[in-house]
Every structure is written in C-alpha cells, then in structure tokens.
Design a protein around this motif. Structure first.
Motif, PDB file in Angstrom:
ATOM      1  N   GLY A 187       0.518  -1.254  -0.022  1.00 46.99           N
ATOM      2  CA  GLY A 187      -0.058  -0.010   0.071  1.00 46.99           C
ATOM      3  C   GLY A 187       0.738   0.989   0.124  1.00 46.99           C
ATOM      4  O   GLY A 187       2.054   1.084   0.214  1.00 46.99           O
ATOM      5  N   THR A 188       0.393   2.550  -0.168  1.00 45.85           N
ATOM      6  CA  THR A 188       0.999   3.675  -0.156  1.00 45.85           C
ATOM      7  C   THR A 188       0.573   4.648   1.133  1.00 45.85           C
ATOM      8  O   THR A 188      -0.716   4.537   1.264  1.00 45.85           O
ATOM      9  CB  THR A 188       0.702   4.253  -1.542  1.00 45.85           C
ATOM     10  OG1 THR A 188       0.868   3.529  -2.647  1.00 45.85           O
ATOM     11  CG2 THR A 188       1.403   5.512  -1.728  1.00 45.85           C
ATOM     12  N   VAL A 189       1.660   5.262   1.655  1.00 43.67           N
ATOM     13  CA  VAL A 189       1.405   6.046   2.695  1.00 43.67           C
ATOM     14  C   VAL A 189       1.628   7.485   2.181  1.00 43.67           C
ATOM     15  O   VAL A 189       2.754   7.763   1.696  1.00 43.67           O
ATOM     16  CB  VAL A 189       2.198   5.763   3.961  1.00 43.67           C
ATOM     17  CG1 VAL A 189       1.787   6.292   4.896  1.00 43.67           C
ATOM     18  CG2 VAL A 189       1.841   3.998   4.136  1.00 43.67           C
ATOM     19  N   ALA A 190       0.824   8.573   2.478  1.00 44.43           N
ATOM     20  CA  ALA A 190       1.120   9.726   2.039  1.00 44.43           C
ATOM     21  C   ALA A 190       0.591  10.730   3.225  1.00 44.43           C
ATOM     22  O   ALA A 190      -0.168  10.487   3.700  1.00 44.43           O
ATOM     23  CB  ALA A 190       0.100  10.335   0.754  1.00 44.43           C
ATOM     24  N   VAL A 191       1.510  11.542   3.429  1.00 38.41           N
ATOM     25  CA  VAL A 191       1.634  12.552   4.624  1.00 38.41           C
ATOM     26  C   VAL A 191       2.124  13.941   3.915  1.00 38.41           C
ATOM     27  O   VAL A 191       2.635  13.986   3.063  1.00 38.41           O
ATOM     28  CB  VAL A 191       2.394  11.863   5.647  1.00 38.41           C
ATOM     29  CG1 VAL A 191       1.894  10.864   6.407  1.00 38.41           C
ATOM     30  CG2 VAL A 191       3.996  12.263   5.294  1.00 38.41           C
ATOM     31  N   LEU A 192       1.813  14.877   4.818  1.00 36.72           N
ATOM     32  CA  LEU A 192       2.279  16.496   4.569  1.00 36.72           C
ATOM     33  C   LEU A 192       3.549  16.588   5.537  1.00 36.72           C
ATOM     34  O   LEU A 192       4.737  17.035   4.889  1.00 36.72           O
ATOM     35  CB  LEU A 192       1.374  17.240   4.897  1.00 36.72           C
ATOM     36  CG  LEU A 192       0.372  17.202   3.825  1.00 36.72           C
ATOM     37  CD1 LEU A 192      -0.701  18.260   4.000  1.00 36.72           C
ATOM     38  CD2 LEU A 192       0.922  17.637   2.167  1.00 36.72           C
ATOM     39  N   GLY A 193       3.429  16.284   6.888  1.00 37.75           N
ATOM     40  CA  GLY A 193       4.704  16.584   7.658  1.00 37.75           C
ATOM     41  C   GLY A 193       4.088  15.775   8.988  1.00 37.75           C
ATOM     42  O   GLY A 193       3.235  16.458   9.672  1.00 37.75           O
ATOM     43  N   THR A 194       4.802  14.859   9.326  1.00 38.98           N
ATOM     44  CA  THR A 194       4.246  14.076  10.571  1.00 38.98           C
ATOM     45  C   THR A 194       5.486  13.050  11.079  1.00 38.98           C
ATOM     46  O   THR A 194       6.401  13.069  10.546  1.00 38.98           O
ATOM     47  CB  THR A 194       3.109  13.523  10.245  1.00 38.98           C
ATOM     48  OG1 THR A 194       2.834  12.559  11.511  1.00 38.98           O
ATOM     49  CG2 THR A 194       3.015  12.551   9.068  1.00 38.98           C
ATOM     50  N   GLN A 195       5.050  12.234  11.976  1.00 36.89           N
ATOM     51  CA  GLN A 195       5.866  11.172  12.446  1.00 36.89           C
ATOM     52  C   GLN A 195       5.189   9.877  12.417  1.00 36.89           C
ATOM     53  O   GLN A 195       4.121   9.964  13.056  1.00 36.89           O
ATOM     54  CB  GLN A 195       6.330  11.581  13.890  1.00 36.89           C
ATOM     55  CG  GLN A 195       7.363  12.750  13.978  1.00 36.89           C
ATOM     56  CD  GLN A 195       7.749  12.618  15.175  1.00 36.89           C
ATOM     57  OE1 GLN A 195       7.901  11.753  15.949  1.00 36.89           O
ATOM     58  NE2 GLN A 195       8.546  14.074  15.533  1.00 36.89           N
ATOM     59  N   PHE A 196       5.518   9.084  11.644  1.00 37.10           N
ATOM     60  CA  PHE A 196       4.757   7.689  11.693  1.00 37.10           C
ATOM     61  C   PHE A 196       5.622   6.525  11.406  1.00 37.10           C
ATOM     62  O   PHE A 196       6.868   6.787  10.687  1.00 37.10           O
ATOM     63  CB  PHE A 196       3.700   7.900  10.389  1.00 37.10           C
ATOM     64  CG  PHE A 196       4.155   7.938   9.147  1.00 37.10           C
ATOM     65  CD1 PHE A 196       4.513   9.295   8.624  1.00 37.10           C
ATOM     66  CD2 PHE A 196       4.364   6.795   8.098  1.00 37.10           C
ATOM     67  CE1 PHE A 196       5.286   9.640   7.298  1.00 37.10           C
ATOM     68  CE2 PHE A 196       5.050   7.147   7.014  1.00 37.10           C
ATOM     69  CZ  PHE A 196       5.346   8.409   6.446  1.00 37.10           C
ATOM     70  N   ASN A 197       5.121   5.335  11.546  1.00 31.42           N
ATOM     71  CA  ASN A 197       6.046   4.219  11.292  1.00 31.42           C
ATOM     72  C   ASN A 197       5.070   3.329  10.309  1.00 31.42           C
ATOM     73  O   ASN A 197       3.864   3.340  10.333  1.00 31.42           O
ATOM     74  CB  ASN A 197       6.050   3.534  12.665  1.00 31.42           C
ATOM     75  CG  ASN A 197       6.723   2.202  12.743  1.00 31.42           C
ATOM     76  OD1 ASN A 197       7.769   2.357  12.485  1.00 31.42           O
ATOM     77  ND2 ASN A 197       6.210   1.188  12.664  1.00 31.42           N
TER      78      ASN A 197
END
Lengths: 176, 303
Positions: free
Chosen positions: B162-172
């Motif tokens: 799958g694809t993970v899209a963000v703008l500005g964050t912290q994630f695993n």
C-alpha cells in the motif's frame, strides 16, 4: 574513384546516366579513334585510346558535365600517347567512285592511282598536327571550331594548320 | 589574298573577288584536285557498337572492384557509440536511486535530502532519488521504518502492499511478509490499501495481517517501541512475533507442536536475547532450548 558517382547515378543530364553515356560514346568514339589514328597511324593504339578515354569518363562521370564530356575524352586520348608513341605511316583507303570508274580510260586510272600515291606520301610527310587537322576536316567533316576544341587551340590556329597543310601537300605533289 | 586563304577557301569564306582571283591562279587546279582526291579518303573501320560492348564488359568488371573504404566513417561510428554510451550512463546515474539496507539486528538512521528523517528497523530496505527529491518526496520501503517528515510537499512511502502519503508528521510503516502496519504518532497520515484510502489521526494505527484489516486500539506512545530497543505486540499471531525475534536478534527460530496463529500480546527486548526469549515463552506457556544461533520453541505439555 567512382564512389561519388553512385550518389547521382540516375539523374538525367548526367554522364553517369547509362543512356547519356552511351549517346556520348556513339557520337564521339569514331572521331576519337580517327583523331588518334591520324596522329600516330596505329589502329590498335587508336582503339585503346577510345577505350581508355571513355573508361576514364565513366569513372569521373559525376565530375564531368555532358557538354564538357567531348573535350574531356579528346584530352584524355591525346595525352595518352603524348611523347610516348612514335608516329607510324598513316594508311588510308580511297572510296571507289562507282559511277565514274566505268567511263575512265586506263591511262586516266593509272594517272589517278599515281596521284593518290603521291598524296599518301605527302600526307605522311606532313607534321602530325597539320595532318590531323586536315584529315579531320576532309574525312570526318569536322568544322574548324570543333577541331580547335579537340586540340585545345584557337580556331585561327586550326585555320593556319589547314592552310599550311594544303600548301605543303601541293608543294610536295607538284614537286615544287 | 587574306591570311590562311586556303583554309578560308575550303570553308567558303572567301569574298567573290578573292575567289575569282584564286581560281585564275596557276595552283588552283592542283589544290582543287588534292581536295577532290582527299575527299574520297576513308579512315580505318571502327565499329562503334562493338567498341561500346567491349567497354561495358570492361566496366562491369572494374565497377564491382571499385570499393573505397572510408576509414573516417568507421571512426565516426565508434565515436557515435561512445557518445551514446556516455549520455546514456549519465542519465542512468542521474536517475539512479539511493538505497539503504539494514541487516538482521541492525538499525540505521537516515537523513533525507530535505532534513526529514527515517529510522530503518532491522532487515529493511529504503530507496529514494536524491536528484528528484525537490520535485517528489517519495521513498520505496521494504521492511519497517519510522518517519519524521519535515513539513513541505506531499511525502509518499511506497510499499508493495500500500501507499502512505503525508504532509509533515511522524509515523511508522511496517511492510513485512503478511503484515502491513502504519502507525501515526503526529499529524495526519493517509494510507491507501487496495485502492481504499484511510486517514489516520495521531495515535492510531492501520493494520493488515494476512490480507485482513485488523481494528487496532489507540496507542499512547510517542514513538514506535523498536526505536527504544523493544518490540511490542498487541494480538499478533505468534509466527510474526517469531519472525520479528529472528530479525532483531539475528537468530533462527524453530518451533515444535506450537499453534503459530495463537495471538501474542507483549514486549520483548531487542538487545537482550535471553530476556527476549523469556518474554515470549513465559506468557505463552512455551519452553525453549537455545543452541548457538538456533532457538527451538516447544509446547510445555509436549513430551
């Protein structure tokens, strides 16, 4: 050598065109042959000169335009034996004058043959350029201008040769 | 009489007076006869067609022989090939992605071109194009990684699941065989799984195990546990727990008489093997034997 000729081999109005080339050969080969023969009196060499001149023309067909082709082959043929070949005796035939021979007396025929022999000798006694000019004019019916083009000299020079040739012939024959 | 008058006479170029004068002269008859006789002369035979034929035969022989090699053209071919190779390799190297890989029992912190950071967990691989980073913040991930994304354009993590899209964050993002888990620790993360987009607010997770989406509880931690050298599980099948154990401690796990789909909840240390083995075996009521790099788990009740 003929590499460049491949490029425009098939355009009309080009010596590389087979038809144009053949036409040039048919129009000029006989005169080239005679020209060399009148100069050197050697049939074999004259034939070779024709072959050589036209082979060179084919090899350089892309560089020589059809109007220049004539002068080109004469130049090649002429240069071929320049200072190489020693002139031999030119042997020419006399056409039979069918209509008149029947009515001529044996004396006349004898006298006529005598005259022809003198003319032959006189012709062979001419300088090579005078003889060539004279014979090209009388046998091949070439105009002075054409001969001038072949020889690469002025028309006036040809007229001079012609004049001197005829004068020498008469001097020789009349024993002056 | 003009110059070269004999030549002029033959060419009919004499004026009437000149011609009349010439005809009266003594030598005229002689000249006339010479010309008349000369005009019956013939040159040796010359067959134009035969000569042309001979010439053509000769040419067809020589024509085929005339092959001029152009050594310069050959040189040009080589030069062109070299140029193509150079341009090709320039573009290839330009588009070549940077790849970072971690082995078993190894973590690595990577700083991305825009100062975003990612920490790779063990046995993982991440690749991205530094040259194109300005235009597209995109990384490809195999394995597991924690991202601290600097604010900016869309940041995309591509995985085969799958694809993970963000703008500005912290994630695993965990992208392992059978498990695809995304946990958001700060900001908002968009996860696209099987063309379906899920928005993850801070503290929530998205988890897929064996192709099934599993509902998850909220997490209160600020960082994934593995960042603190621990591996934490909540209702995860034992087989995935063992796989993580293998990755973190670089050991080989073998099992005997164990239901690998039994769920495990707990934490094990990523630094202390013995402690980790105990952390798994005790709550699961399993026994283990350790021998070098090999560990065998077996059911307590088994003989």
């Amino acid at each position: 050598m003929s590499q460049t000729s491949v490029v425009n081999k098939d355009t009309k109005d080009n010596v590389c065109n087979e038809e144009v080339y053949s036409q040039l050969f048919r129009a000029n080969s006989k005169t080239v042959f005679n020209y060399i023969y009148y100069k050197y009196g050697n049939e074999e060499k004259a034939y070779d000169a024709v072959q050589e001149a036209f082979t060179r023309l084919w090899e350089n067909c892309s560089k020589v335009t059809p109007p220049k082709a004539k002068a080109y082959v004469y130049t090649i043929a002429n240069n071929l034996y320049l200072n190489v070949l020693k002139a031999e005796k030119v042997r020419l035939k006399y056409a039979d004058r069918v209509n008149t021979t029947n009515h001529e007396t044996p004396e006349y025929v004898m006298e006529e043959n005598e005259f022809k022999k003198k003319l032959d000798t006189a012709l062979n006694g001419l300088p090579e350029n005078q003889r060539t000019t004279f014979l090209l004019n009388r046998i091949d019916g070439k105009k002075y201008a054409e001969i001038a083009e072949m020889e690469g000299v002025s028309v006036k020079a040809i007229e001079k040769r012609m004049h001197l040739a005829l004068k020498s012939l008469r001097d020789q024959i009349d024993g002056i | 009489m003009q110059e070269n008058y004999l030549a002029k006479w033959l060419n009919n170029e004499l004026s009437e007076e000149e011609l009349a004068a010439f005809k009266k002269s003594d030598e005229y008859a002689s000249y006339q006869r010479i010309i008349e006789t000369s005009d019956t002369l013939e040159a040796p035979d010359f067959d134009t067609e035969t000569a042309l034929e001979a010439l053509r035969n000769k040419q067809s022989l020589t024509d085929t022989k005339v092959i001029r090699l152009k050594p310069f053209r050959r040189f040009l071919k080589v030069a062109a090939a070299v140029v193509v190779i150079m341009i090709g390799s320039y573009f290839y190297l330009n588009t070549l992605e940077e790849t970072f890989t971690t082995q078993y029992a190894q973590n690595e912190e990577i700083t991305l071109p825009d100062a975003s950071k990612l920490i790779l967990n063990a046995d993982s691989e991440v690749s991205f194009s530094a040259k194109k980073w300005d235009k597209k913040r995109k990384v490809a991930l195999k394995g597991e990684a924690f991202f601290k994304v600097a604010k900016g354009k869309k940041f995309t993590v591509e995985t085969d699941q799958g694809t993970v899209a963000v703008l500005g964050t912290q994630f695993n993002v965990e992208n392992r065989k059978g498990i695809f888990e995304v946990t958001c620790f700060e900001g908002l993360v968009s996860v696209t799984y099987q063309d379906k987009e899920t928005k993850l607010p801070a503290g929530s997770s998205f988890m897929v195990i064996d192709g099934k989406i599993i509902p998850t509880e909220k997490t209160n931690t600020a960082l994934p546990s593995w960042i603190n050298k621990e591996s934490t599980f909540k209702s995860i099948p034992l087989k995935y727990v063992f796989e993580e154990l293998q990755r973190q401690h670089a050991i080989t796990v073998q099992t005997q008489n164990i239901d690998l789909n039994k769920l495990f909840t707990g934490t094990f240390s990523n630094t202390d093997v013995t402690l980790a083995l105990q952390s798994i075996s005790v709550p699961s009521q399993l026994k283990y034997k350790s021998e070098g790099n090999k560990v065998l788990f077996y059911a307590e009740s088994a003989p």
